[in-house]
Design a protein around this motif. Sequence first.
Motif, PDB file in Angstrom:
ATOM      1  N   CYS A 189      -9.748  -5.406  50.696  1.00  0.00           N
ATOM      2  CA  CYS A 189      -8.310  -4.514  50.742  1.00  0.00           C
ATOM      3  C   CYS A 189      -8.089  -4.544  52.137  1.00  0.00           C
ATOM      4  O   CYS A 189      -8.919  -3.205  53.015  1.00  0.00           O
ATOM      5  CB  CYS A 189      -7.802  -3.747  49.534  1.00  0.00           C
ATOM      6  SG  CYS A 189      -7.400  -3.528  47.973  1.00  0.00           S
ATOM      7  N   ILE A 246       3.344  -8.447  49.319  1.00  0.00           N
ATOM      8  CA  ILE A 246       1.979  -7.187  50.093  1.00  0.00           C
ATOM      9  C   ILE A 246       1.090  -7.618  50.716  1.00  0.00           C
ATOM     10  O   ILE A 246       0.663  -7.867  49.622  1.00  0.00           O
ATOM     11  CB  ILE A 246       2.131  -6.296  49.243  1.00  0.00           C
ATOM     12  CG1 ILE A 246       3.510  -5.270  49.320  1.00  0.00           C
ATOM     13  CG2 ILE A 246       1.607  -4.594  50.679  1.00  0.00           C
ATOM     14  CD1 ILE A 246       3.558  -3.559  47.941  1.00  0.00           C
ATOM     15  N   SER A 247       1.026  -8.153  51.343  1.00  0.00           N
ATOM     16  CA  SER A 247       0.007  -8.732  52.205  1.00  0.00           C
ATOM     17  C   SER A 247      -1.647  -7.466  52.382  1.00  0.00           C
ATOM     18  O   SER A 247      -1.572  -6.952  53.583  1.00  0.00           O
ATOM     19  CB  SER A 247      -0.868  -9.619  52.891  1.00  0.00           C
ATOM     20  OG  SER A 247      -1.500 -10.169  53.217  1.00  0.00           O
ATOM     21  N   LEU A 248      -2.495  -7.783  51.868  1.00  0.00           N
ATOM     22  CA  LEU A 248      -3.771  -6.977  52.207  1.00  0.00           C
ATOM     23  C   LEU A 248      -4.659  -7.885  52.339  1.00  0.00           C
ATOM     24  O   LEU A 248      -5.716  -7.570  52.543  1.00  0.00           O
ATOM     25  CB  LEU A 248      -4.328  -5.418  51.116  1.00  0.00           C
ATOM     26  CG  LEU A 248      -2.878  -4.900  50.541  1.00  0.00           C
ATOM     27  CD1 LEU A 248      -3.924  -3.631  49.078  1.00  0.00           C
ATOM     28  CD2 LEU A 248      -2.567  -3.897  51.381  1.00  0.00           C
ATOM     29  N   ALA A 299       1.436  -0.915  47.380  1.00  0.00           N
ATOM     30  CA  ALA A 299       0.541  -1.697  46.901  1.00  0.00           C
ATOM     31  C   ALA A 299       0.511  -1.058  46.062  1.00  0.00           C
ATOM     32  O   ALA A 299      -0.721  -1.849  45.193  1.00  0.00           O
ATOM     33  CB  ALA A 299      -0.483  -2.333  48.145  1.00  0.00           C
ATOM     34  N   ARG A 311       1.327  -1.107  42.915  1.00  0.00           N
ATOM     35  CA  ARG A 311       1.737  -2.454  42.106  1.00  0.00           C
ATOM     36  C   ARG A 311       0.147  -2.253  41.279  1.00  0.00           C
ATOM     37  O   ARG A 311       0.193  -2.670  40.469  1.00  0.00           O
ATOM     38  CB  ARG A 311       2.124  -3.477  42.303  1.00  0.00           C
ATOM     39  CG  ARG A 311       3.169  -3.109  43.407  1.00  0.00           C
ATOM     40  CD  ARG A 311       3.045  -4.479  44.166  1.00  0.00           C
ATOM     41  NE  ARG A 311       4.956  -4.432  45.162  1.00  0.00           N
ATOM     42  CZ  ARG A 311       5.265  -5.655  45.686  1.00  0.00           C
ATOM     43  NH1 ARG A 311       4.675  -6.396  45.425  1.00  0.00           N
ATOM     44  NH2 ARG A 311       6.354  -5.123  45.793  1.00  0.00           N
ATOM     45  N   VAL A 356       0.403  -8.831  45.715  1.00  0.00           N
ATOM     46  CA  VAL A 356      -0.346  -8.183  45.910  1.00  0.00           C
ATOM     47  C   VAL A 356      -0.973  -9.177  46.712  1.00  0.00           C
ATOM     48  O   VAL A 356      -2.193  -9.765  45.575  1.00  0.00           O
ATOM     49  CB  VAL A 356      -0.959  -6.868  46.060  1.00  0.00           C
ATOM     50  CG1 VAL A 356      -1.978  -6.320  46.919  1.00  0.00           C
ATOM     51  CG2 VAL A 356       0.114  -5.668  45.966  1.00  0.00           C
ATOM     52  N   GLN A 416       3.932   0.611  52.264  1.00  0.00           N
ATOM     53  CA  GLN A 416       2.848  -0.838  51.731  1.00  0.00           C
ATOM     54  C   GLN A 416       1.779  -0.251  51.273  1.00  0.00           C
ATOM     55  O   GLN A 416       2.394  -1.210  49.712  1.00  0.00           O
ATOM     56  CB  GLN A 416       3.540  -1.795  52.992  1.00  0.00           C
ATOM     57  CG  GLN A 416       4.344  -2.593  53.526  1.00  0.00           C
ATOM     58  CD  GLN A 416       4.337  -4.001  53.679  1.00  0.00           C
ATOM     59  OE1 GLN A 416       3.346  -3.800  55.100  1.00  0.00           O
ATOM     60  NE2 GLN A 416       5.059  -4.764  53.642  1.00  0.00           N
TER      61      GLN A 416
END
Length: 384
Positions: free
Chosen positions: A361, A30-32, A373, A376, A343, A369
């Motif tokens: 973030c 999960i890309s922040l 995130a 996680r 993450v 998502q």
Amino acid sequence: MKPLNSTITAIPPSGIRRFFDIAAEMDDVISLGVGEPDFVTPWRIREAGIYALERGYTTYTGNAGLPRLRELICADLASRYDARYDPATECLVTTGVSEGLDLALRVLLDPGEEVIVPEPCYVAYQPCVSFAGGTPVGVPTRAEDGFAIDVAAVEAAVTPRTKAILIGSPANPTGAVQPPEVLRALVALAERHDLYLLSDEIYDRLTYDGTHTCLGAVPGARERTVVLGGFSKAQAMTGWRVGWLAAPAPIAELCLRVHQYTMLCAPHVSQMAAVEALSNAEPDVAEMVADYDRRRRVFVKGLREAGLECPEPAGAFYAFPSIRSSGLDAETFAERLLREESVAVVPGTVFGPSGAGHIRCSYATALPQLEQAVERIGNFLRRL
Ligand code: PLP
């Protein structure tokens, strides 16, 4: 072989890239991490671009950009912020804020002159000052102050070589919006020391608690201020590469001089699309802003419940929580969070020394998502 340019050689690559490289090799990340809307450009804007291509608008435009687009930009600044610029002589269409920033710095600076840059700040500010021959001087801001600019600290950093102050509000990476009284104090300081002001307002439309103040409209600022804005964020047009610069005519004219030799013009099709963005896309922008605000509330609440202190981000689409309670430094936190929980976030130190103890973030990510995130991140913190 002779050495390459020493200024450029001395500047390290962006710290964000390392995390992308690790993330690219992993599944289920999960890309922040990216500072980019997850929305596709609204259809009516894309359609205007397609139609522009169909009609064969594939040539250069005038160097300063389409007159219609400059009129719309200036009308928007006037109606929204009461900032007055003449579209014929005080507004230039650029290849994104990135180009506008480079133009303005090149025009304002002689070699060795200093630019004060409150940090943590957007990764390009300090390198761009250096590329323009100047010297960036970082001045810290603090989470306890909501990352408001410490005007006294800025004043303490002024030297006989100081030429300008470069700010971004709403800010990347902190989400801070500079209060009007801070902006007024900054303008007064600039007047006292005869400094120029550079104001990156690319996130102007993304404010959630109150309205945006355009620095060019603050009394006393206009003659010494360059305002930068664009379409990448609020209109979700990062890939179109179109933005603008507004400044008093003597500055705008010199920016145009550099632009006409280095860039010629911003992409014609993108300018046509930007005309549509300013003419008819307000409902689309409002919808996206409302969505970012929903995500912001859920995400910040989630981070706090997971155990991270998080200053309220009033603008842009970033949260900048403190990770000090984890006992890890920001680099280690970000790397372990990526490897152990998939993450991707960015360590605050990438944006300047006072970003230490924080991570950035981006919540320009779909709500499910973001929720995942946060879960996680909670798991990661519990395991530490
Ligand atoms: N300024 C800030 C504060 C940004 O965060 C970004 C992109 O992330 C830019 C400028 C670049 O804008 P543009 O796409 O208009 O070049």
